[in-house]
Design a protein around this motif. Structure first.
Motif, PDB file in Angstrom:
ATOM      1  N   UNK A 242     -11.238  18.587  -5.211  1.00  0.00           N
ATOM      2  CA  UNK A 242     -10.155  17.785  -5.802  1.00  0.00           C
ATOM      3  C   UNK A 242      -9.066  17.420  -4.799  1.00  0.00           C
ATOM      4  N   UNK A 243      -9.201  17.912  -3.577  1.00  0.00           N
ATOM      5  CA  UNK A 243      -8.217  17.550  -2.544  1.00  0.00           C
ATOM      6  C   UNK A 243      -8.749  16.455  -1.638  1.00  0.00           C
TER       7      UNK A 243
ATOM      8  N   UNK B  55      -9.941  12.664  -1.322  1.00  0.00           N
ATOM      9  CA  UNK B  55      -9.869  11.364  -1.994  1.00  0.00           C
ATOM     10  C   UNK B  55     -10.661  10.350  -1.176  1.00  0.00           C
ATOM     11  N   UNK B  56     -11.788   9.968  -1.711  1.00  0.00           N
ATOM     12  CA  UNK B  56     -12.621   8.974  -1.033  1.00  0.00           C
ATOM     13  C   UNK B  56     -12.031   7.582  -1.267  1.00  0.00           C
ATOM     14  N   UNK B  57     -11.756   6.875  -0.191  1.00  0.00           N
ATOM     15  CA  UNK B  57     -11.148   5.545  -0.310  1.00  0.00           C
ATOM     16  C   UNK B  57     -12.164   4.450   0.039  1.00  0.00           C
TER      17      UNK B  57
ATOM     18  N   UNK C  92       0.377   4.386  -2.556  1.00  0.00           N
ATOM     19  CA  UNK C  92       0.327   5.803  -2.185  1.00  0.00           C
ATOM     20  C   UNK C  92       1.353   6.625  -2.943  1.00  0.00           C
TER      21      UNK C  92
ATOM     22  N   UNK D 183       6.726  10.673  -0.880  1.00  0.00           N
ATOM     23  CA  UNK D 183       6.966  11.300  -2.174  1.00  0.00           C
ATOM     24  C   UNK D 183       6.598  12.777  -2.203  1.00  0.00           C
ATOM     25  N   UNK D 184       6.488  13.394  -1.039  1.00  0.00           N
ATOM     26  CA  UNK D 184       6.410  14.854  -1.007  1.00  0.00           C
ATOM     27  C   UNK D 184       5.081  15.476  -0.634  1.00  0.00           C
ATOM     28  N   UNK D 185       4.024  14.662  -0.496  1.00  0.00           N
ATOM     29  CA  UNK D 185       2.751  15.231  -0.065  1.00  0.00           C
ATOM     30  C   UNK D 185       2.651  15.214   1.461  1.00  0.00           C
TER      31      UNK D 185
ATOM     32  N   UNK E  36       2.385   8.466   0.178  1.00  0.00           N
ATOM     33  CA  UNK E  36       2.204   9.863  -0.244  1.00  0.00           C
ATOM     34  C   UNK E  36       3.206  10.777   0.459  1.00  0.00           C
TER      35      UNK E  36
ATOM     36  N   UNK F 131       0.533   9.661  -5.550  1.00  0.00           N
ATOM     37  CA  UNK F 131       1.185  10.960  -5.405  1.00  0.00           C
ATOM     38  C   UNK F 131       1.825  11.379  -6.728  1.00  0.00           C
TER      39      UNK F 131
ATOM     40  N   UNK G 261      -0.907  12.421  -9.210  1.00  0.00           N
ATOM     41  CA  UNK G 261      -1.523  13.717  -8.910  1.00  0.00           C
ATOM     42  C   UNK G 261      -0.593  14.873  -9.219  1.00  0.00           C
ATOM     43  N   UNK G 262       0.710  14.660  -8.996  1.00  0.00           N
ATOM     44  CA  UNK G 262       1.665  15.746  -9.228  1.00  0.00           C
ATOM     45  C   UNK G 262       2.180  15.774 -10.663  1.00  0.00           C
TER      46      UNK G 262
ATOM     47  N   UNK H  40      -3.337  16.622   1.152  1.00  0.00           N
ATOM     48  CA  UNK H  40      -4.401  15.897   0.479  1.00  0.00           C
ATOM     49  C   UNK H  40      -5.155  15.139   1.573  1.00  0.00           C
TER      50      UNK H  40
ATOM     51  N   UNK I  32       0.814  -1.223   0.000  1.00  0.00           N
ATOM     52  CA  UNK I  32       0.000   0.000   0.000  1.00  0.00           C
ATOM     53  C   UNK I  32       0.845   1.270   0.000  1.00  0.00           C
TER      54      UNK I  32
ATOM     55  N   UNK J 224      -0.968   3.900   2.073  1.00  0.00           N
ATOM     56  CA  UNK J 224      -0.986   4.974   1.074  1.00  0.00           C
ATOM     57  C   UNK J 224      -0.577   6.298   1.706  1.00  0.00           C
TER      58      UNK J 224
END
Lengths: 199, 178
Positions: free
Chosen positions: B44-45, B47-49, A103, B66-68, B63, A107, A110-111, B21, A99, B59
């Motif tokens: 758009x921010x 996210x329904x999972x 994710x 990777x920078x979020x 996320x 990401x 989206x980016x 997000x 998972x 996740x």
């Protein structure tokens, strides 16, 4: 790296382990060098690679200098090798990276980043619930990710097919946009290098 | 400002940062009291999972890796328990595993179910704050006792520069009482 160089690296690690110079578990690859070299032909430096506790080949093929990989293994970190500068993440928890890889892929999507996620998993992990969730979600959302199922027929010492009472596994033989599968036989046990080491 | 208003203000503040997000169940779809605090967050921010708590927490880590800055929402502690392996074995351990190379700042939002006027029974009112504090080595767990606690806690969770994640624990009863 060539097949011969990969095997030589694992033999070196096996020798270090069997002489008591690595005071932590190691999990060695063998017999899948050509398949792994094939997978890595498409993996670029900006791509992410997620692996399990058996990840020496991925690190080497992603471009981590072998001296650095060896240093981390000797320091006892073989089961969760992480190299942020090379975008590699490994975990000792069964199914743990799946998972997380999803994710990371979401990401990236989206980016709008030009990179892709590659996620390695064993055939027993591929039968678990989290694997089915992760793969299904990735397919349905068209995430930039690819799963590679590596089948050595064993989970630790358990025969995967016998344990599931299933002669053919869920992703056996699959080769599509989201999943690759290959089978191999390793000469090493699940952990260690075949010699009981008494510390 | 009331407890609910402070939560709504905090979510709006978080959404102003382009890195955030919001993920979880009943985030984009209506369903829980927490949903109502997200009304001013751009669609758009959100996210329904699916109902897949372990996947959601994984996740979240991916996320963050990777920078979020994911705001990962689990409306009850009891539901968050389903994601404990990912929380304790990954999100909490990433920095240590990577020799401080990976920073994974996430904001985990959870709650203690409201008991008034209806009692939702034993699987919805758990408070595992102390247990999680004992299990985690890098994640900070904060109970939001008063309305005045809320905004500063979310602000700190977003702006902290140590790469650590924060769990913020809300009280369902206080949505209508404080």
């Amino acid at each position: 790296m060539t097949k011969e160089e990969l095997i030589a690296f694992e033999e070196e690690i096996a020798a270090l382990f069997n002489t008591g110079n690595i005071r932590a578990p190691v999990h060695l690859y063998f017999g899948n060098e050509e398949q792994m070299i094939g997978v890595f032909r498409t993996i670029r430096s900006q791509d992410w690679v997620f692996c399990s506790w058996r990840s020496h080949y991925q690190c080497l093929l992603k471009g981590v200098p072998k001296e650095l990989v060896r240093e981390e293994i000797v320091a006892g970190r073989s089961i969760s090798l992480c190299f942020p500068e090379h975008r590699i993440y490994s975990s000792a928890i069964v199914g743990g990276v799946l998972p997380i890889a999803v994710g990371a892929a979401m990401s990236i999507q989206r980016r709008g980043e030009d990179s892709k996620v590659y996620c390695f998993l064993g055939e027993m992990t591929a039968e678990t619930g989290i694997a089915h969730e992760a793969i299904k979600y990735s397919r349905n959302h068209r995430l930039p990710i690819h799963f590679i199922v590596e089948d050595n027929a064993k989970s630790v010492c358990t025969d995967t097919r016998e344990a599931w009472n299933q002669p053919r596994l869920s992703f056996e033989g699959v080769a599509d946009e989201y999943v690759s599968y290959y089978r191999y036989e390793t000469k090493y046990p699940h952990a260690g290098a075949g010699v009981r080491v008494q510390f | 400002m009331t407890y609910f208003d402070e939560l709504k203000r905090s979510m709006t503040f978080l959404a102003q940062d382009p890195r955030t997000i919001f993920i979880g169940q009943a985030v984009a779809a209506a369903g829980t009291a927490m949903t109502n605090t997200l009304k001013d967050v751009p669609r758009d921010r959100l996210i329904e999972l699916p109902v897949a708590e372990e996947m959601q927490m994984g996740m979240t880590t991916g996320m963050a890796l990777t920078g979020l800055v994911p705001v990962s929402i689990f409306p009850r502690w009891n539901f968050l328990l389903c994601a404990i392996s990912q929380l304790v074995n990954h999100l909490d351990k990433v920095q240590v595993m990577s020799n401080n190379g990976y920073k994974t700042k996430a904001i985990i939002r959870t709650g203690i179910g409201s008991q008034r006027p209806l009692h939702p029974q034993h699987q919805h009112v758990g408070d595992y704050t102390e247990a999680l504090r004992a299990m985690c080595s890098t994640i900070e767990v904060i109970r939001l006792e008063e309305p005045s606690d809320i905004f500063p806690a979310y602000e700190r969770a977003l702006l902290r520069d140590d790469g650590c994640s924060t769990i913020l624990v809300e009280y369902g009863d206080y949505y209508g009482e404080k």
